[in-house]
Design an enzyme around this catalytic site. Structure first.
Site: not given
Ligand code: 2HA
Ligand code: ZN
Length: 280
Positions: A123, A146, A148, A176, A217
């Site tokens: 990414e 980033h 999940h 909050e 995602h």
């Molecule tokens: O690195 O999360 O979006 C793997 C991910 C791709």
């Molecule tokens: Zn991801």
């Protein structure tokens, strides 16, 4: 440095490295980063990096798909492509990469890490374009993260994906929330990850938001530090969890934090949420 014959690179004692090692492990423990899910990039200054590494010693040069001229010459610590957050703490020199963008912005130079020949995060486009955009908004910006986040992903299936309505629901779940992210959350349509297009759209949202949701995602967070980016995501994830708990209850919420209360909160904490969140 050696201990019983094992060589330890001095950079392993750098605060920016120990912080990312601990945080990736924390994120895995939260259940957010299964397998190789998630990626982090942290902007560093030459002054921070210099005491730990010979900045003239380029190990490898990796070409970028598209030049990022705005970040030319800048240093980043990033997680590697396909690496497990669970393992960063154990194998930092394999899972992390210290990079410098070349002066033309067309490549990155590897100064430390990816010791098994790996590549920086898949990414990278989203990270670099988001850094560029956040730096325009805040010169102290440093980190793109980033992950999940489980409850947040679930919420993108059960809640509508309108930014105003999604933000209002999050704010209503924990007092909050409005104080932590008064600008709200941005939401992209579902898109293929790892592409230039999702990078461009994420960065576009980053001009307005520090939190951008990728439906089904995960989420992107931006901050002045790893702790701030993590804390922002943690707060949204907590609100999403409360949302599910409330909706699992027969009849759902009996009451929520009202608009009047949200506005009183904004005033008390001196934050200015956009008028668009308050339609009535
Ligand atoms: O690195 O999360 O979006 C793997 C991910 C791709
Ligand atoms: Zn991801």
């Amino acid at each position: 440095m050696t201990t019983e014959g094992k060589y330890y690179h001095p950079i392993l004692s750098a605060p920016f490295v120990t912080n990312i090692m601990n945080t990736t492990y924390d994120m895995w423990k939260m259940g957010w980063d299964e397998l190789n899910g998630g990626n982090i990039s942290c902007l560093l200054t030459e002054e921070e990096v210099n005491p730990y590494i010979d900045i003239t010693n380029v190990l490898r040069t990796i070409e970028l798909e598209l030049p990022i001229t705005e970040l030319a010459g800048k240093y980043f610590l990033v997680t590697g492509s396909g690496k497990y957050f669970r393992k960063v703490i154990e194998k930092p020199e394999e899972c992390l990469a210290l990079l410098r963008l070349t002066e033309d912005g067309k490549s990155v130079e590897l100064l430390w890490g990816l010791s098994d020949g790996g590549r920086p995060t898949s990414e990278l486009a989203s990270h670099f374009m988001s850094h560029t955009e956040r730096l325009k908004q805040d010169p102290n910006h440093r980190v793109i993260m980033h992950t999940h986040a489980t409850n947040l992903i679930a919420m993108t299936f059960t809640h509508d994906l309108d930014e105003v309505s999604f933000t209002r629901t999050l704010w209503q779940m924990c007092t909050e929330c409005l104080v932590v992210f008064p600008e709200g959350v941005g939401i992209l349509p579902w898109m293929v990850p790892g592409t230039f297009e999702i990078g461009q759209e994420t960065a576009r949202k980053m001009s307005e938001f520090r939190l951008v949701i990728w439906p089904h995602h995960g989420i992107f967070g931006a901050g002045k530090s790893i702790d701030e980016a993590f804390g922002l995501i943690e707060t949204v994830e907590k609100a999403a969890k409360v949302y599910h708990l409330v909706n699992a209850h027969q009849g759902g919420a009996k009451q929520v934090i009202t608009d009047q209360e949200l506005l009183a909160l904004a005033e008390a904490f001196n934050v200015e949420p956009s008028k668009r969140y308050f339609l009535n």
